[in-house]
Enzyme design. Structure first.
Site, PDB file in Angstrom:
ATOM      1  N   GLY A 143      33.055  43.931  34.689  1.00  0.00           N
ATOM      2  CA  GLY A 143      33.779  44.298  35.907  1.00  0.00           C
ATOM      3  C   GLY A 143      32.851  44.783  36.995  1.00  0.00           C
ATOM      4  CE1 TYR A 178      39.310  43.195  23.009  1.00  0.00           C
ATOM      5  CE2 TYR A 178      38.285  41.570  21.554  1.00  0.00           C
ATOM      6  CZ  TYR A 178      38.392  42.168  22.800  1.00  0.00           C
ATOM      7  OH  TYR A 178      37.613  41.722  23.846  1.00  0.00           O
ATOM      8  N   GLY A 217      38.975  47.368  35.817  1.00  0.00           N
ATOM      9  CA  GLY A 217      37.841  47.755  34.983  1.00  0.00           C
ATOM     10  C   GLY A 217      36.521  47.522  35.690  1.00  0.00           C
ATOM     11  CB  ALA A 218      35.798  47.469  39.292  1.00  0.00           C
TER      12      ALA A 218
END
Length: 306
Positions: free
Chosen positions: A27, A176, A21-22
Site C-alpha cells: 500500500g 486467510y 492500507g496505505a
C-alpha cells in the site's frame, strides 16, 4: 508487459486515488508511485499516526506529493460508512480505488466489530462495502478503476457458504486463503455487473506473488522460535516490495487495461517476475460463486449495489 516498471506509469495529474492500507508494504509503495506521478492520494489507514509517518516518508522523495491521511477501519462497517461519506463529500469524483489492505493472523479465531470472522470481515466485506459506498463517485470519473488485491493463496481455497465466518471449523491459514479467494471472486463479479450496466468503471485484479511485506512474517514471528524460522524461510523466497507492487500498479495505471483482467508475476508458479496477465482459479472464475458471494455480502453488510 515484459520489463514494465513504475517509471512507465503515465501522468496521474488531476486524478484522485484512494489506497487502503496505505501506510506500509504494498500500500505504501502503491501510494508513493501514484503520488510521484501526480495523483492526489488518499491514504485510507486504521492508524492515523502511522498514516502521517507514511506521508512524511513519501514527501522525502516526492516533496510536491498531494496526500490526505484519513481513518478507515475495514473491520468496522461504521468506520467504512463514515470514511466513504466524508470522502465523497470532499471528492465527488474518485478516479481510482485500490482495495489493498489485508489482515493475516495465526492462532485463534477473532472477529470484527460487527461479529464477522476477522479475515473475511476485513479483507472481503470491508472492501465490498467501501466499493459500493464510493461507486457513484467512481462512475462520475471519466475512466475510473477499482483494483482488488488477490493472493496466490486463493488458488487452493474454496468458499463454504454454509460457514463463511468459519464458526464450525476454524483454521487461520484456511480462513486467510478463503478471504483472498473472496477478494478475487468479488473483483470478477464486480466486473460482470459493471459491464452488464455498461458502466465506464473498470474492475481489475492483481496479486504480488511472494513479496517481502511485513504481513506474513509478522504473523509467524508471534509463534515463537519455529515461527521465526518459518518467517525467515519465507522471506528467502520472496521478491522485494518494489517488484511485488508492479502488478497492482499496472492494473491501476497502465493504458489499455480491460475490466476483468488479472495481473501477477510471470515467473514459475507466479511467485516472482515481470508483470503478466494471469488466470484466477476455477472457483474464483465461476459466475455462480460470484452471484452467491455478492448476495451474501449484501446481506451481511447491508450495502446493496449493482
Amino acid at each position: 508487459m515484459e520489463d514494465w516498471n513504475a517509471g512507465r506509469i503515465p501522468g496521474q495529474d488531476g486524478r484522485v486515488a484512494v489506497v487502503t492500507g496505505a501506510n506500509s508494504g504494498l500500500g505504501l509503495s502503491t501510494t508513493t508511485e501514484l503520488a510521484r506521478h501526480g495523483a492526489r492520494v488518499v491514504l485510507a489507514v486504521r492508524d492515523l499516526d502511522a498514516g502521517a509517518r507514511a506521508a512524511a516518508e513519501i514527501r522525502k522523495s516526492a516533496p510536491r506529493a498531494e496526500l490526505e491521511v484519513r481513518r478507515l477501519d475495514l473491520a468496522s462497517l461504521d468506520s467504512v460508512k463514515a470514511f466513504a461519506g466524508e470522502l465523497v463529500a470532499d471528492h465527488p469524483v474518485v478516479d481510482l480505488l485500490v482495495n489493498n489492505a489485508g489482515v493475516v493472523l495465526l492462532g485463534q479465531r477473532r472477529t470484527t466489530a460487527d461479529g464477522f470472522e476477522l479475515h473475511f470481515g476485513t479483507n472481503v466485506l470491508g472492501h465490498f462495502a467501501l466499493t459500493g459506498l464510493v461507486l457513484d463517485a467512481l462512475e462520475r470519473a471519466e475512466a475510473a478503476r477499482v483494483v482488488s488485491l488477490s493472493s496466490l493463496s486463493h488458488q487452493n481455497a474454496v468458499l463454504d457458504f454454509g460457514d463463511l465466518m468459519s464458526e464450525r471449523d476454524f483454521d487461520a491459514s484456511r480462513a486467510y486463503g478463503r478471504s483472498k479467494l473472496g477478494n478475487t471472486v468479488f473483483g470478477l463479479e464486480l466486473d460482470r455487473r459493471l459491464r452488464a450496466r455498461r458502466s465506464s468503471v473498470i474492475s481489475a485484479l492483481a496479486h504480488p506473488g511472494l513479496t517481502s511485506t511485513n504481513l506474513t512474517p509478522r504473523a509467524w514471528e508471534d509463534r515463537g522460535l519455529l515461527g521465526r524460522v518459518i518467517a525467515r524461510t519465507y522471506l528467502l523466497q520472496t521478491q522485494p516490495v518494489e517488484r511485488g507492487v508492479l502488478p497492482q500498479l499496472y492494473a491501476a495505471t497502465a493504458p489499455g487495461v480491460r475490466s476483468g483482467q488479472f495481473f501477477g508475476p510471470s515467473g514459475r508458479g507466479e511467485k516472482r517476475g515481470d508483470v503478466a496477465e494471469v488466470r484466477p482459479s476455477a472457483e474464483a472464475a465461476n459466475p455462480a460463486v460470484g452471484t452467491r458471494l455478492w448476495a451474501a455480502a449484501q446481506d451481511l453488510t447491508g450495502v446493496t449495489y449493482l
